[in-house]
Design a protein around this motif. Sequence first.
Motif, PDB file in Angstrom:
ATOM      1  N   ASP A 223      83.302  44.107 -88.736  1.00  0.00           N
ATOM      2  CA  ASP A 223      82.128  44.722 -88.107  1.00  0.00           C
ATOM      3  C   ASP A 223      81.583  45.889 -88.923  1.00  0.00           C
ATOM      4  OD1 ASP A 223      82.102  42.963 -85.993  1.00  0.00           O
ATOM      5  OD2 ASP A 223      83.174  44.301 -84.626  1.00  0.00           O
ATOM      6  N   ALA A 224      82.445  46.578 -89.677  1.00  0.00           N
ATOM      7  CA  ALA A 224      82.034  47.752 -90.446  1.00  0.00           C
ATOM      8  C   ALA A 224      81.374  47.401 -91.773  1.00  0.00           C
ATOM      9  CB  ALA A 224      83.240  48.650 -90.698  1.00  0.00           C
ATOM     10  N   LEU A 225      81.420  46.153 -92.157  1.00  0.00           N
ATOM     11  CA  LEU A 225      80.804  45.770 -93.432  1.00  0.00           C
ATOM     12  C   LEU A 225      79.293  45.971 -93.380  1.00  0.00           C
ATOM     13  CD1 LEU A 225      82.789  42.482 -94.148  1.00  0.00           C
ATOM     14  CD2 LEU A 225      82.935  44.634 -95.428  1.00  0.00           C
ATOM     15  N   PRO A 226      78.700  46.420 -94.464  1.00  0.00           N
ATOM     16  CA  PRO A 226      77.252  46.647 -94.486  1.00  0.00           C
ATOM     17  C   PRO A 226      76.480  45.359 -94.796  1.00  0.00           C
ATOM     18  CG  PRO A 226      78.185  47.340 -96.566  1.00  0.00           C
ATOM     19  CD  PRO A 226      79.342  46.895 -95.696  1.00  0.00           C
ATOM     20  N   TRP A 227      76.872  44.288 -94.168  1.00  0.00           N
ATOM     21  CA  TRP A 227      76.259  42.981 -94.387  1.00  0.00           C
ATOM     22  C   TRP A 227      75.401  42.610 -93.185  1.00  0.00           C
ATOM     23  CZ3 TRP A 227      81.083  39.589 -95.941  1.00  0.00           C
ATOM     24  CH2 TRP A 227      81.610  40.078 -97.128  1.00  0.00           C
ATOM     25  N   PRO A 228      74.483  41.681 -93.367  1.00  0.00           N
ATOM     26  CA  PRO A 228      73.727  41.177 -92.210  1.00  0.00           C
ATOM     27  C   PRO A 228      74.668  40.526 -91.193  1.00  0.00           C
ATOM     28  CG  PRO A 228      72.712  40.470 -94.276  1.00  0.00           C
ATOM     29  CD  PRO A 228      74.037  41.094 -94.626  1.00  0.00           C
ATOM     30  N   LEU A 229      74.260  40.527 -89.951  1.00  0.00           N
ATOM     31  CA  LEU A 229      75.079  40.000 -88.865  1.00  0.00           C
ATOM     32  C   LEU A 229      75.537  38.568 -89.145  1.00  0.00           C
ATOM     33  CD1 LEU A 229      76.314  40.256 -86.056  1.00  0.00           C
ATOM     34  CD2 LEU A 229      74.112  39.542 -85.108  1.00  0.00           C
ATOM     35  N   LEU A 230      74.668  37.720 -89.636  1.00  0.00           N
ATOM     36  CA  LEU A 230      75.022  36.330 -89.898  1.00  0.00           C
ATOM     37  C   LEU A 230      76.171  36.228 -90.902  1.00  0.00           C
ATOM     38  CD1 LEU A 230      74.535  33.355 -89.378  1.00  0.00           C
ATOM     39  CD2 LEU A 230      72.761  33.413 -91.140  1.00  0.00           C
ATOM     40  N   GLU A 231      76.137  37.033 -91.936  1.00  0.00           N
ATOM     41  CA  GLU A 231      77.206  37.012 -92.937  1.00  0.00           C
ATOM     42  C   GLU A 231      78.523  37.524 -92.351  1.00  0.00           C
ATOM     43  OE1 GLU A 231      76.995  35.497 -95.892  1.00  0.00           O
ATOM     44  OE2 GLU A 231      75.005  34.958 -95.165  1.00  0.00           O
ATOM     45  N   ARG A 232      78.443  38.536 -91.514  1.00  0.00           N
ATOM     46  CA  ARG A 232      79.665  39.037 -90.866  1.00  0.00           C
ATOM     47  C   ARG A 232      80.234  37.994 -89.918  1.00  0.00           C
ATOM     48  NH1 ARG A 232      78.017  44.121 -88.027  1.00  0.00           N
ATOM     49  NH2 ARG A 232      75.931  43.354 -88.416  1.00  0.00           N
ATOM     50  N   GLN A 233      79.367  37.249 -89.240  1.00  0.00           N
ATOM     51  CA  GLN A 233      79.839  36.193 -88.336  1.00  0.00           C
ATOM     52  C   GLN A 233      80.488  35.056 -89.130  1.00  0.00           C
ATOM     53  OE1 GLN A 233      80.332  37.639 -85.681  1.00  0.00           O
ATOM     54  NE2 GLN A 233      79.314  36.282 -84.244  1.00  0.00           N
ATOM     55  N   ARG A 234      79.922  34.720 -90.274  1.00  0.00           N
ATOM     56  CA  ARG A 234      80.534  33.690 -91.124  1.00  0.00           C
ATOM     57  C   ARG A 234      81.924  34.135 -91.574  1.00  0.00           C
ATOM     58  NH1 ARG A 234      75.168  32.328 -94.594  1.00  0.00           N
ATOM     59  NH2 ARG A 234      74.323  30.783 -93.152  1.00  0.00           N
ATOM     60  N   LEU A 235      82.042  35.395 -91.969  1.00  0.00           N
ATOM     61  CA  LEU A 235      83.341  35.916 -92.387  1.00  0.00           C
ATOM     62  C   LEU A 235      84.314  35.914 -91.217  1.00  0.00           C
ATOM     63  CD1 LEU A 235      85.180  37.116 -94.522  1.00  0.00           C
ATOM     64  CD2 LEU A 235      84.214  39.365 -93.978  1.00  0.00           C
ATOM     65  N   ARG A 236      83.840  36.287 -90.045  1.00  0.00           N
ATOM     66  CA  ARG A 236      84.696  36.280 -88.854  1.00  0.00           C
ATOM     67  C   ARG A 236      85.206  34.864 -88.574  1.00  0.00           C
ATOM     68  NH1 ARG A 236      85.573  39.612 -84.635  1.00  0.00           N
ATOM     69  NH2 ARG A 236      83.887  41.003 -85.167  1.00  0.00           N
ATOM     70  N   LEU A 237      84.342  33.870 -88.676  1.00  0.00           N
ATOM     71  CA  LEU A 237      84.771  32.485 -88.453  1.00  0.00           C
ATOM     72  C   LEU A 237      85.810  32.057 -89.484  1.00  0.00           C
ATOM     73  CD1 LEU A 237      81.430  30.697 -87.542  1.00  0.00           C
ATOM     74  CD2 LEU A 237      83.452  30.925 -86.097  1.00  0.00           C
ATOM     75  N   LEU A 238      85.600  32.437 -90.729  1.00  0.00           N
ATOM     76  CA  LEU A 238      86.552  32.092 -91.778  1.00  0.00           C
ATOM     77  C   LEU A 238      87.884  32.808 -91.546  1.00  0.00           C
ATOM     78  CD1 LEU A 238      86.542  30.240 -94.221  1.00  0.00           C
ATOM     79  CD2 LEU A 238      85.819  32.175 -95.605  1.00  0.00           C
ATOM     80  N   ALA A 239      87.848  34.074 -91.163  1.00  0.00           N
ATOM     81  CA  ALA A 239      89.070  34.824 -90.880  1.00  0.00           C
ATOM     82  C   ALA A 239      89.799  34.244 -89.664  1.00  0.00           C
ATOM     83  CB  ALA A 239      88.747  36.300 -90.652  1.00  0.00           C
ATOM     84  N   HIS A 240      89.048  33.885 -88.642  1.00  0.00           N
ATOM     85  CA  HIS A 240      89.619  33.268 -87.445  1.00  0.00           C
ATOM     86  C   HIS A 240      90.277  31.942 -87.830  1.00  0.00           C
ATOM     87  CE1 HIS A 240      89.729  31.231 -83.539  1.00  0.00           C
ATOM     88  NE2 HIS A 240      89.613  32.426 -82.988  1.00  0.00           N
TER      89      HIS A 240
END
Length: 114
Positions: free
Chosen positions: A27-44
């Motif tokens: 959540d703290a990354l300075p990326w657009p929401l969509l990119e953070r959600q993609r990373l969250r899905l990959l981490a999950h």
Amino acid sequence: MAITPVVSGSPPVAESPLSHDEAAAIDALPWPLLERQRLRLLAHSLRSLQAAAGRSDGALPSGSELEAWAVAQPQLQREHHFRQLLIEQLSAAGMRLKQIAEAQAPEQTPLRLT
């Protein structure tokens, strides 16, 4: 498992495979929401694959390991169609994680990524 907020302002999700600290770091990354959600899905997906394999290093779990893990999840036991779809999606995420691991210097195994 931790209670983890999905995105800023969203209600918490119980029993996420991501720790609170992992979710907060994304959540703290300075990326657009969509990119953070993609990373969250990959981490999950990474955490789910590690759980299915029963380890946090080495090769990705086999199809039979994924199936056994999914069947053992109480919320998936009566959801055959969804369970199969989840296994397909985790396998696809696993291939992406494998690509990322191979691109690391030195090369890593997919389940060892953080």
